[in-house]
Motif scaffolding. Structure first.
Motif, PDB file in Angstrom:
ATOM      1  N   GLY A  37     -23.085  23.257  19.278  1.00 35.59           N
ATOM      2  CA  GLY A  37     -23.625  22.844  18.171  1.00 35.59           C
ATOM      3  C   GLY A  37     -23.473  22.285  16.773  1.00 35.59           C
ATOM      4  N   PHE A  38     -23.195  23.756  16.350  1.00 34.79           N
ATOM      5  CA  PHE A  38     -23.158  23.924  14.675  1.00 34.79           C
ATOM      6  C   PHE A  38     -21.914  22.787  14.816  1.00 34.79           C
ATOM      7  CE2 PHE A  38     -20.347  26.022  11.399  1.00 34.79           C
ATOM      8  CZ  PHE A  38     -21.549  26.731  10.702  1.00 34.79           C
ATOM      9  N   LEU A  39     -20.404  23.130  15.520  1.00 31.19           N
ATOM     10  CA  LEU A  39     -19.607  22.310  15.403  1.00 31.19           C
ATOM     11  C   LEU A  39     -19.815  20.541  15.563  1.00 31.19           C
ATOM     12  CD1 LEU A  39     -16.283  21.806  15.610  1.00 31.19           C
ATOM     13  CD2 LEU A  39     -16.367  22.502  17.337  1.00 31.19           C
ATOM     14  N   VAL A  40     -20.769  19.937  15.838  1.00 32.23           N
ATOM     15  CA  VAL A  40     -21.285  19.217  16.199  1.00 32.23           C
ATOM     16  C   VAL A  40     -21.886  18.075  15.071  1.00 32.23           C
ATOM     17  CG1 VAL A  40     -22.562  17.365  17.426  1.00 32.23           C
ATOM     18  CG2 VAL A  40     -21.053  18.352  18.584  1.00 32.23           C
ATOM     19  N   VAL A  41     -22.428  19.209  14.614  1.00 35.37           N
ATOM     20  CA  VAL A  41     -23.429  19.047  13.699  1.00 35.37           C
ATOM     21  C   VAL A  41     -22.508  19.004  11.770  1.00 35.37           C
ATOM     22  CG1 VAL A  41     -25.660  19.784  12.307  1.00 35.37           C
ATOM     23  CG2 VAL A  41     -25.588  19.820  14.592  1.00 35.37           C
ATOM     24  N   MET A  42     -21.700  19.994  11.812  1.00 33.78           N
ATOM     25  CA  MET A  42     -20.736  20.505  11.083  1.00 33.78           C
ATOM     26  C   MET A  42     -20.252  18.880  10.483  1.00 33.78           C
ATOM     27  SD  MET A  42     -21.755  22.730   8.204  1.00 33.78           S
ATOM     28  CE  MET A  42     -20.207  22.501   7.623  1.00 33.78           C
ATOM     29  N   CYS A  43     -19.382  18.832  11.604  1.00 36.60           N
ATOM     30  CA  CYS A  43     -18.367  17.129  11.551  1.00 36.60           C
ATOM     31  C   CYS A  43     -18.721  15.967  11.296  1.00 36.60           C
ATOM     32  CB  CYS A  43     -17.759  17.260  12.972  1.00 36.60           C
ATOM     33  SG  CYS A  43     -16.526  18.494  12.877  1.00 36.60           S
ATOM     34  N   TRP A  44     -20.160  15.867  11.937  1.00 36.97           N
ATOM     35  CA  TRP A  44     -21.235  15.011  11.748  1.00 36.97           C
ATOM     36  C   TRP A  44     -21.623  14.615  10.402  1.00 36.97           C
ATOM     37  CZ3 TRP A  44     -26.127  14.411  10.149  1.00 36.97           C
ATOM     38  CH2 TRP A  44     -26.991  12.919  10.477  1.00 36.97           C
ATOM     39  N   ASP A  45     -21.675  15.507   9.857  1.00 36.41           N
ATOM     40  CA  ASP A  45     -22.103  15.488   8.553  1.00 36.41           C
ATOM     41  C   ASP A  45     -21.287  15.799   7.401  1.00 36.41           C
ATOM     42  OD1 ASP A  45     -24.905  16.197   6.221  1.00 36.41           O
ATOM     43  OD2 ASP A  45     -23.359  17.958   5.596  1.00 36.41           O
ATOM     44  N   TRP A  46     -19.925  16.457   7.558  1.00 37.15           N
ATOM     45  CA  TRP A  46     -19.164  16.346   7.307  1.00 37.15           C
ATOM     46  C   TRP A  46     -18.641  14.829   6.647  1.00 37.15           C
ATOM     47  CZ3 TRP A  46     -13.950  19.966   6.287  1.00 37.15           C
ATOM     48  CH2 TRP A  46     -13.767  19.613   5.355  1.00 37.15           C
ATOM     49  N   LEU A  47     -18.401  14.094   7.756  1.00 35.14           N
ATOM     50  CA  LEU A  47     -17.918  12.117   7.901  1.00 35.14           C
ATOM     51  C   LEU A  47     -18.863  11.542   7.732  1.00 35.14           C
ATOM     52  CD1 LEU A  47     -16.452  12.878  12.241  1.00 35.14           C
ATOM     53  CD2 LEU A  47     -15.285  12.763  10.099  1.00 35.14           C
TER      54      LEU A  47
END
Length: 193
Positions: A37-47
């Protein structure tokens, strides 16, 4: 500024997940779920909010990652020869690695790379005006975030930060992220051997 504070907090949240597992608050499945979940949120925010870097071919990115990787290895070896001290941060990571499932440890390193590069070489980088300030300030903060225990370990982490900053300066934050992940994979591979 709020995004910067939240992203900086995410670096510590990543550590908190692992700490909760180590003291028995989280089981393997919950740790894995939180890390993904952390990975998905960080990637989403960065993108979503990160500025697009230069449009680089994968060949050019790979060249910069290899060049940066070469200098990171060379610099670390030179400093290690002068001061044969293992950074305390590295010792702690090796202790944790033996107590955590390998997949969770890999996710921890991946998430740390994303969060750190997003904070230092994306969000903070954009707020600093001059390239020299960008490289110096982000490198110093990167070094301090890794809790250097001596002047030698400060130089090691500072040198890694300068290399990541130089790659960021010449390419974009995503290429610096690829270099950071490559470095963490090397360190993990050497610790497993």
């Amino acid at each position: 500024m709020i995004r910067f504070v939240m992203a900086y907090g995410a670096i510590h949240l990543n550590v908190l997940f692992l700490s909760c597992y180590l003291v028995g608050i989280l089981d393997r499945e919950m740790l894995l779920l939180l890390q993904v979940g952390f990975l998905v949120v960080m990637c989403w925010d960065w993108l979503r909010y990160g500025k697009r870097g230069q449009t680089l071919s994968w060949k050019v990115r790979a060249g910069w990652v290899l060049l940066g990787f070469f200098f990171m290895v060379l610099f670390s070896l030179l400093v290690s020869l002068l001061a044969s001290e293992v950074p305390h941060n590295q010792e702690r990571l090796m202790e944790v690695q033996s107590q955590v499932p390998l997949l969770s440890f890999l996710l921890f390193l991946w998430n740390a790379s994303i969060a750190e590069e997003y904070v230092y070489r994306q969000l903070l980088w954009e707020r600093l005006k001059y390239p020299l300030f960008q490289m110096i300030i982000t490198s110093i903060l990167f070094s301090l975030a890794h809790h250097p225990s001596s002047l030698a370990t400060s130089f090691i982490y500072g040198g890694l930060g300068v290399t990541l900053g130089f790659v960021r300066l010449k390419t974009d934050a995503f290429t610096a992220l690829l270099l950071h992940v490559s470095w963490n994979v090397l360190v993990l591979s050497l610790s497993i051997l």
